[in-house]
Design a protein around this motif. Sequence first.
Motif, PDB file in Angstrom:
ATOM      1  N   ALA A 167       0.830  -1.202   0.000  1.00  0.00           N
ATOM      2  CA  ALA A 167       0.000   0.000   0.000  1.00  0.00           C
ATOM      3  C   ALA A 167       0.866   1.254   0.000  1.00  0.00           C
ATOM      4  CB  ALA A 167      -0.918   0.001   1.218  1.00  0.00           C
ATOM      5  N   ARG A 168       1.962   1.208   0.743  1.00  0.00           N
ATOM      6  CA  ARG A 168       2.868   2.371   0.751  1.00  0.00           C
ATOM      7  C   ARG A 168       3.581   2.519  -0.587  1.00  0.00           C
ATOM      8  NH1 ARG A 168       7.639   3.916   5.001  1.00  0.00           N
ATOM      9  NH2 ARG A 168       7.573   6.159   4.574  1.00  0.00           N
ATOM     10  N   GLY A 169       3.947   1.383  -1.176  1.00  0.00           N
ATOM     11  CA  GLY A 169       4.599   1.426  -2.470  1.00  0.00           C
ATOM     12  C   GLY A 169       3.720   2.007  -3.565  1.00  0.00           C
ATOM     13  N   ARG A 170       2.401   1.794  -3.449  1.00  0.00           N
ATOM     14  CA  ARG A 170       1.486   2.361  -4.437  1.00  0.00           C
ATOM     15  C   ARG A 170       1.537   3.884  -4.430  1.00  0.00           C
ATOM     16  NH1 ARG A 170       0.305   1.659  -8.188  1.00  0.00           N
ATOM     17  NH2 ARG A 170      -1.938   1.574  -8.553  1.00  0.00           N
ATOM     18  N   LYS A 171       1.910   4.462  -3.282  1.00  0.00           N
ATOM     19  CA  LYS A 171       2.018   5.915  -3.190  1.00  0.00           C
ATOM     20  C   LYS A 171       3.414   6.412  -3.573  1.00  0.00           C
ATOM     21  CE  LYS A 171      -1.395   6.388   0.544  1.00  0.00           C
ATOM     22  NZ  LYS A 171      -1.606   6.834   1.957  1.00  0.00           N
ATOM     23  N   LEU A 172       4.442   5.720  -3.075  1.00  0.00           N
ATOM     24  CA  LEU A 172       5.816   6.198  -3.276  1.00  0.00           C
ATOM     25  C   LEU A 172       6.402   5.792  -4.623  1.00  0.00           C
ATOM     26  CD1 LEU A 172       7.331   5.539   0.280  1.00  0.00           C
ATOM     27  CD2 LEU A 172       6.335   7.650  -0.631  1.00  0.00           C
ATOM     28  N   THR A 173       6.031   4.615  -5.114  1.00  0.00           N
ATOM     29  CA  THR A 173       6.551   4.120  -6.401  1.00  0.00           C
ATOM     30  C   THR A 173       5.379   3.582  -7.235  1.00  0.00           C
ATOM     31  OG1 THR A 173       7.035   1.998  -5.332  1.00  0.00           O
ATOM     32  CG2 THR A 173       8.858   3.572  -5.531  1.00  0.00           C
ATOM     33  N   PRO A 174       4.510   4.465  -7.701  1.00  0.00           N
ATOM     34  CA  PRO A 174       3.267   4.032  -8.355  1.00  0.00           C
ATOM     35  C   PRO A 174       3.476   3.284  -9.673  1.00  0.00           C
ATOM     36  CG  PRO A 174       3.573   6.404  -8.574  1.00  0.00           C
ATOM     37  CD  PRO A 174       4.610   5.935  -7.613  1.00  0.00           C
ATOM     38  N   HIS A 175       4.691   3.318 -10.209  1.00  0.00           N
ATOM     39  CA  HIS A 175       4.950   2.607 -11.471  1.00  0.00           C
ATOM     40  C   HIS A 175       5.275   1.132 -11.239  1.00  0.00           C
ATOM     41  CE1 HIS A 175       8.835   3.708  -9.807  1.00  0.00           C
ATOM     42  NE2 HIS A 175       9.403   2.782 -10.562  1.00  0.00           N
ATOM     43  N   MET A 176       5.392   0.724  -9.965  1.00  0.00           N
ATOM     44  CA  MET A 176       5.779  -0.648  -9.645  1.00  0.00           C
ATOM     45  C   MET A 176       4.584  -1.476  -9.188  1.00  0.00           C
ATOM     46  SD  MET A 176       9.342   0.252  -7.645  1.00  0.00           S
ATOM     47  CE  MET A 176       9.421  -1.314  -6.810  1.00  0.00           C
ATOM     48  N   GLY A 177       4.565  -2.747  -9.580  1.00  0.00           N
ATOM     49  CA  GLY A 177       3.554  -3.671  -9.106  1.00  0.00           C
ATOM     50  C   GLY A 177       4.062  -4.416  -7.879  1.00  0.00           C
ATOM     51  N   PHE A 178       3.148  -4.776  -6.990  1.00  0.00           N
ATOM     52  CA  PHE A 178       3.519  -5.480  -5.763  1.00  0.00           C
ATOM     53  C   PHE A 178       2.631  -6.704  -5.593  1.00  0.00           C
ATOM     54  CE2 PHE A 178       4.697  -1.076  -5.232  1.00  0.00           C
ATOM     55  CZ  PHE A 178       5.974  -1.151  -4.689  1.00  0.00           C
ATOM     56  N   ALA A 179       3.263  -7.860  -5.419  1.00  0.00           N
ATOM     57  CA  ALA A 179       2.529  -9.100  -5.195  1.00  0.00           C
ATOM     58  C   ALA A 179       2.919  -9.655  -3.833  1.00  0.00           C
ATOM     59  CB  ALA A 179       2.847 -10.116  -6.295  1.00  0.00           C
ATOM     60  N   SER A 180       1.951  -9.714  -2.912  1.00  0.00           N
ATOM     61  CA  SER A 180       2.197 -10.238  -1.572  1.00  0.00           C
ATOM     62  C   SER A 180       2.003 -11.751  -1.598  1.00  0.00           C
ATOM     63  CB  SER A 180       1.234  -9.583  -0.577  1.00  0.00           C
ATOM     64  OG  SER A 180       1.478  -8.183  -0.492  1.00  0.00           O
ATOM     65  N   ILE A 181       3.106 -12.492  -1.434  1.00  0.00           N
ATOM     66  CA  ILE A 181       3.038 -13.939  -1.662  1.00  0.00           C
ATOM     67  C   ILE A 181       3.516 -14.765  -0.460  1.00  0.00           C
ATOM     68  CG2 ILE A 181       2.965 -13.998  -4.171  1.00  0.00           C
ATOM     69  CD1 ILE A 181       6.252 -14.261  -2.300  1.00  0.00           C
ATOM     70  N   GLY A 182       3.636 -14.144   0.717  1.00  0.00           N
ATOM     71  CA  GLY A 182       3.948 -14.889   1.934  1.00  0.00           C
ATOM     72  C   GLY A 182       5.207 -15.717   1.830  1.00  0.00           C
ATOM     73  N   ALA A 183       5.064 -17.029   2.040  1.00  0.00           N
ATOM     74  CA  ALA A 183       6.223 -17.926   2.041  1.00  0.00           C
ATOM     75  C   ALA A 183       6.563 -18.448   0.654  1.00  0.00           C
ATOM     76  CB  ALA A 183       5.968 -19.104   2.982  1.00  0.00           C
ATOM     77  N   GLY A 184       5.971 -17.877  -0.387  1.00  0.00           N
ATOM     78  CA  GLY A 184       6.167 -18.381  -1.743  1.00  0.00           C
ATOM     79  C   GLY A 184       7.622 -18.469  -2.167  1.00  0.00           C
ATOM     80  N   LEU A 185       8.430 -17.470  -1.808  1.00  0.00           N
ATOM     81  CA  LEU A 185       9.843 -17.481  -2.200  1.00  0.00           C
ATOM     82  C   LEU A 185      10.631 -18.500  -1.380  1.00  0.00           C
ATOM     83  CD1 LEU A 185      10.522 -13.655  -2.671  1.00  0.00           C
ATOM     84  CD2 LEU A 185       9.905 -15.362  -4.394  1.00  0.00           C
TER      85      LEU A 185
END
Length: 240
Positions: A167-185
């Motif tokens: 949510a913060r990234g949507r404001k500070l770096t609006p050109h970037m996509g963010f995928a919240s994936i927990g333990a996926g990595l």
Amino acid sequence: MTVNLETREALETAVRSRFVAHDGFALATINLDHLVKLRKEAGFATAYLAQDFVVADGNPIVWLSKLAGRPVMLLPGADLVLPLAQWASDEGTPVALIGSTETALKAAAAVLEEKTPGLDVVACIAPPMGFDPDSAAAAEILQQASDAGARMVFLALGAPKQERLAARGRKLTPHMGFASIGAGLDFLAGTQHRAPAWVRALALEWLWRALSNPTRLAARYAKCIAILPLLVVDALRQRR
């Protein structure tokens, strides 16, 4: 809170369109644990409302959607890592990995680049213990990923930190996509082990995880089970 992308096809169309337009997004995968936290943490609820895309992570969410007469597909965050990486590779979108540990991120990056030829992982950033998504250090991390050329970020911080950072990234770096994936990595890196496929097919991954780490997860799942009756009532009301 609404699951606004009901199928994997809908998610792919939405994500690819953002890549093509060089526009950002925030993707969250809602489950019962999130619903428990959303009822108690106003900051988490605010962050969730800032997510552009929400999909169903967990069989109970899928079952509730069917009860409500508005069925959605099961799309766990861990299952979305490779598809998201493939879509990013296809559209020439560089990615960054944020969360977990430096060792796990480097191992996950190697697996991602092996399984999705052409993918460009431009940054692996492991925040320190006690990381605060609302801190100045968080803003610096987002800028670091942006400066490296990333246009999509996999967030492996766990809830609610990853959704709050998105949510913060949507404001500070609006050109970037963010995928919240927990333990996926961590699953990709092999630093954590996911339930076998047959366990997941029986919708028993939660039990497998609880038995694997009862001290940490027993109380969490008890809280999830406790809210189910009210959710069932709500779903039936929606159906009527």
